[in-house]
Design a protein around this motif. Structure first.
Motif, PDB file in Angstrom:
ATOM      1  N   LEU A  88      29.760 -52.198  80.150  1.00 35.48           N
ATOM      2  CA  LEU A  88      28.451 -52.551  80.581  1.00 35.48           C
ATOM      3  C   LEU A  88      27.287 -52.273  79.669  1.00 35.48           C
ATOM      4  CD1 LEU A  88      26.824 -49.774  83.049  1.00 35.48           C
ATOM      5  CD2 LEU A  88      28.769 -49.302  81.562  1.00 35.48           C
ATOM      6  N   LYS A  89      26.282 -53.156  79.885  1.00 34.90           N
ATOM      7  CA  LYS A  89      25.174 -53.049  78.949  1.00 34.90           C
ATOM      8  C   LYS A  89      24.454 -51.673  79.280  1.00 34.90           C
ATOM      9  CE  LYS A  89      20.952 -55.359  77.776  1.00 34.90           C
ATOM     10  NZ  LYS A  89      20.161 -54.088  77.820  1.00 34.90           N
ATOM     11  N   ALA A  90      23.993 -51.008  78.353  1.00 34.74           N
ATOM     12  CA  ALA A  90      23.350 -49.895  78.414  1.00 34.74           C
ATOM     13  C   ALA A  90      22.186 -49.619  77.417  1.00 34.74           C
ATOM     14  CB  ALA A  90      24.346 -48.510  78.287  1.00 34.74           C
ATOM     15  N   ASP A  91      21.058 -49.168  77.974  1.00 36.70           N
ATOM     16  CA  ASP A  91      19.997 -48.912  77.133  1.00 36.70           C
ATOM     17  C   ASP A  91      20.163 -47.367  76.614  1.00 36.70           C
ATOM     18  OD1 ASP A  91      18.589 -51.359  77.566  1.00 36.70           O
ATOM     19  OD2 ASP A  91      17.935 -50.670  79.534  1.00 36.70           O
ATOM     20  N   TYR A  92      19.279 -47.170  75.529  1.00 40.14           N
ATOM     21  CA  TYR A  92      19.485 -45.921  74.884  1.00 40.14           C
ATOM     22  C   TYR A  92      18.111 -45.115  75.074  1.00 40.14           C
ATOM     23  CZ  TYR A  92      23.447 -47.668  72.186  1.00 40.14           C
ATOM     24  OH  TYR A  92      24.738 -48.134  71.716  1.00 40.14           O
ATOM     25  N   ILE A  93      18.382 -44.054  75.658  1.00 42.50           N
ATOM     26  CA  ILE A  93      17.212 -42.967  75.567  1.00 42.50           C
ATOM     27  C   ILE A  93      17.749 -41.463  75.010  1.00 42.50           C
ATOM     28  CG2 ILE A  93      16.342 -44.021  77.764  1.00 42.50           C
ATOM     29  CD1 ILE A  93      17.861 -41.770  79.352  1.00 42.50           C
ATOM     30  N   SER A  94      16.855 -40.697  74.751  1.00 42.21           N
ATOM     31  CA  SER A  94      16.839 -39.474  74.047  1.00 42.21           C
ATOM     32  C   SER A  94      17.831 -38.544  75.074  1.00 42.21           C
ATOM     33  CB  SER A  94      15.788 -38.637  73.800  1.00 42.21           C
ATOM     34  OG  SER A  94      15.096 -38.157  74.909  1.00 42.21           O
ATOM     35  N   HIS A  95      18.489 -37.495  74.844  1.00 39.78           N
ATOM     36  CA  HIS A  95      19.372 -36.697  75.661  1.00 39.78           C
ATOM     37  C   HIS A  95      18.653 -35.920  76.619  1.00 39.78           C
ATOM     38  CE1 HIS A  95      22.899 -34.737  76.869  1.00 39.78           C
ATOM     39  NE2 HIS A  95      22.455 -33.497  76.666  1.00 39.78           N
ATOM     40  N   GLU A  96      17.224 -35.623  75.752  1.00 31.62           N
ATOM     41  CA  GLU A  96      16.537 -35.021  76.904  1.00 31.62           C
ATOM     42  C   GLU A  96      15.928 -35.750  77.932  1.00 31.62           C
ATOM     43  OE1 GLU A  96      15.596 -31.596  76.835  1.00 31.62           O
ATOM     44  OE2 GLU A  96      17.367 -31.512  75.347  1.00 31.62           O
ATOM     45  N   GLU A  97      15.755 -37.117  77.419  1.00 30.86           N
ATOM     46  CA  GLU A  97      15.231 -37.890  78.501  1.00 30.86           C
ATOM     47  C   GLU A  97      16.184 -38.197  79.641  1.00 30.86           C
ATOM     48  OE1 GLU A  97      12.142 -41.269  76.737  1.00 30.86           O
ATOM     49  OE2 GLU A  97      14.087 -41.268  75.636  1.00 30.86           O
ATOM     50  N   LEU A  98      17.453 -38.125  79.276  1.00 25.45           N
ATOM     51  CA  LEU A  98      18.708 -38.203  80.302  1.00 25.45           C
ATOM     52  C   LEU A  98      18.649 -37.045  81.261  1.00 25.45           C
ATOM     53  CD1 LEU A  98      21.944 -39.842  79.627  1.00 25.45           C
ATOM     54  CD2 LEU A  98      21.916 -37.660  80.715  1.00 25.45           C
ATOM     55  N   LYS A  99      18.470 -36.061  80.614  1.00 21.96           N
ATOM     56  CA  LYS A  99      18.424 -34.774  81.428  1.00 21.96           C
ATOM     57  C   LYS A  99      17.257 -34.639  82.431  1.00 21.96           C
ATOM     58  CE  LYS A  99      19.147 -31.776  77.915  1.00 21.96           C
ATOM     59  NZ  LYS A  99      19.356 -30.681  77.432  1.00 21.96           N
ATOM     60  N   GLU A 100      16.006 -35.463  81.838  1.00 22.54           N
ATOM     61  CA  GLU A 100      15.059 -35.384  82.991  1.00 22.54           C
ATOM     62  C   GLU A 100      15.369 -36.454  83.922  1.00 22.54           C
ATOM     63  OE1 GLU A 100      11.895 -33.836  83.486  1.00 22.54           O
ATOM     64  OE2 GLU A 100      12.882 -32.379  81.823  1.00 22.54           O
ATOM     65  N   GLN A 101      16.044 -37.511  83.619  1.00 25.67           N
ATOM     66  CA  GLN A 101      16.351 -38.537  84.663  1.00 25.67           C
ATOM     67  C   GLN A 101      17.245 -37.850  85.506  1.00 25.67           C
ATOM     68  OE1 GLN A 101      17.503 -42.474  83.546  1.00 25.67           O
ATOM     69  NE2 GLN A 101      15.506 -42.958  82.623  1.00 25.67           N
ATOM     70  N   SER A 102      18.030 -37.049  85.110  1.00 23.07           N
ATOM     71  CA  SER A 102      19.136 -36.544  86.083  1.00 23.07           C
ATOM     72  C   SER A 102      18.349 -35.800  87.246  1.00 23.07           C
ATOM     73  CB  SER A 102      20.064 -35.769  85.282  1.00 23.07           C
ATOM     74  OG  SER A 102      19.639 -34.476  84.939  1.00 23.07           O
ATOM     75  N   LYS A 103      17.269 -35.172  86.976  1.00 25.56           N
ATOM     76  CA  LYS A 103      16.599 -34.277  88.190  1.00 25.56           C
ATOM     77  C   LYS A 103      16.012 -35.416  89.214  1.00 25.56           C
ATOM     78  CE  LYS A 103      14.579 -31.214  84.781  1.00 25.56           C
ATOM     79  NZ  LYS A 103      13.265 -30.544  83.958  1.00 25.56           N
ATOM     80  N   GLN A 104      15.952 -36.742  88.949  1.00 25.36           N
ATOM     81  CA  GLN A 104      15.729 -37.748  90.061  1.00 25.36           C
ATOM     82  C   GLN A 104      17.007 -38.232  90.727  1.00 25.36           C
ATOM     83  OE1 GLN A 104      12.406 -37.654  90.600  1.00 25.36           O
ATOM     84  NE2 GLN A 104      12.332 -36.238  88.892  1.00 25.36           N
ATOM     85  N   ALA A 105      18.135 -37.880  90.277  1.00 27.04           N
ATOM     86  CA  ALA A 105      19.366 -38.491  90.810  1.00 27.04           C
ATOM     87  C   ALA A 105      19.629 -38.351  92.084  1.00 27.04           C
ATOM     88  CB  ALA A 105      20.749 -38.373  89.832  1.00 27.04           C
ATOM     89  N   LYS A 106      20.186 -39.257  92.738  1.00 33.97           N
ATOM     90  CA  LYS A 106      20.329 -39.009  94.178  1.00 33.97           C
ATOM     91  C   LYS A 106      21.874 -38.347  94.095  1.00 33.97           C
ATOM     92  CE  LYS A 106      20.921 -41.275  98.597  1.00 33.97           C
ATOM     93  NZ  LYS A 106      20.421 -42.731  99.219  1.00 33.97           N
ATOM     94  N   LEU A 107      22.682 -38.304  93.134  1.00 27.33           N
ATOM     95  CA  LEU A 107      23.896 -37.672  93.170  1.00 27.33           C
ATOM     96  C   LEU A 107      24.315 -37.503  91.520  1.00 27.33           C
ATOM     97  CD1 LEU A 107      26.767 -36.714  94.299  1.00 27.33           C
ATOM     98  CD2 LEU A 107      27.550 -39.080  94.211  1.00 27.33           C
ATOM     99  N   ILE A 108      24.931 -36.393  91.130  1.00 20.96           N
ATOM    100  CA  ILE A 108      25.544 -36.496  89.998  1.00 20.96           C
ATOM    101  C   ILE A 108      27.074 -36.059  90.333  1.00 20.96           C
ATOM    102  CG2 ILE A 108      25.847 -34.784  87.873  1.00 20.96           C
ATOM    103  CD1 ILE A 108      22.770 -34.190  88.158  1.00 20.96           C
ATOM    104  N   ILE A 109      28.012 -36.876  89.369  1.00 22.22           N
ATOM    105  CA  ILE A 109      29.287 -36.488  89.489  1.00 22.22           C
ATOM    106  C   ILE A 109      29.548 -35.830  88.313  1.00 22.22           C
ATOM    107  CG2 ILE A 109      31.543 -37.496  89.642  1.00 22.22           C
ATOM    108  CD1 ILE A 109      30.378 -40.223  90.841  1.00 22.22           C
ATOM    109  N   ARG A 110      30.545 -34.593  88.357  1.00 17.48           N
ATOM    110  CA  ARG A 110      30.559 -33.725  86.936  1.00 17.48           C
ATOM    111  C   ARG A 110      32.281 -34.210  86.817  1.00 17.48           C
ATOM    112  NH1 ARG A 110      32.490 -28.278  86.049  1.00 17.48           N
ATOM    113  NH2 ARG A 110      31.594 -27.629  84.011  1.00 17.48           N
TER     114      ARG A 110
END
Length: 128
Positions: A88-110
Motif C-alpha cells: 500500500l501507499k504510505a505517508d511518512y511521519i515521525s515515530h513520535e507522531e505515530l505514537k501520538e496518533q496511536s492515542k486516537q486509535a480505535k484499536l491497536i493490534i500488537r
C-alpha cells in the motif's frame, strides 16, 4: 464459523465496528499502548506473529484510505519498509507522531515483531 476473511473473533468484531476515518494501529511488541486504547495482543514469542503477516491479513479484510509509517523506518528497517510499500501507499511521519496518533486509535493490534519501527497507522476508508 466464518469461512473467509479474518477469523480472529476479536479482530473481526472490532473491524466490523470501524467507520470512515477511524484509526487502526498495527504495532511491534515494543510500541507503547496508550491508556484507554483497546489492544488485541497477538504476540506469543519474540517475532511471532510478524508485523508483515498481520498487516497482510488485516488488509485482506480492511479498507484503508490512508496509511502512516515512521520515517525512521527508512534507515532502521528498510526491508520491512519495502514490503509495506509493496502492499500500500504510505505517508511518512515521525515515530513520535505515530505514537501520538496511536492515542486516537480505535484499536491497536500488537504483534510479536521485534524489529525497529515495524508499526503502521491505518485510516479506515469506505468500500463505495
Amino acid at each position: 464459523m466464518k469461512k473467509l476473511g479474518m477469523i480472529n473473533r476479536d479482530i473481526a468484531a472490532s473491524l466490523a465496528s470501524f467507520g470512515h476515518t477511524d484509526l487502526l494501529v498495527i504495532g511491534d511488541c515494543g510500541l507503547p499502548i496508550p491508556k484507554g486504547v483497546p489492544c488485541i495482543d497477538l504476540s506469543y514469542r519474540i517475532g511471532e506473529p510478524s508485523f508483515l503477516t498481520v498487516l497482510e491479513a488485516v488488509l485482506e479484510d480492511f479498507q484503508a484510505e490512508a496509511a502512516f509509517i515512521a520515517r525512521e523506518i527508512t534507515e532502521g528497517n528498510p526491508e520491512v519498509e519495502k514490503k509495506v510499500l509493496a502492499q500500500l501507499k504510505a505517508d511518512y511521519i515521525s515515530h513520535e507522531e505515530l505514537k501520538e496518533q496511536s492515542k486516537q486509535a480505535k484499536l491497536i493490534i500488537r504483534t510479536g515483531e521485534a524489529t525497529p519501527y515495524a508499526n503502521i497507522v491505518l485510516r479506515s476508508g469506505v468500500i463505495f
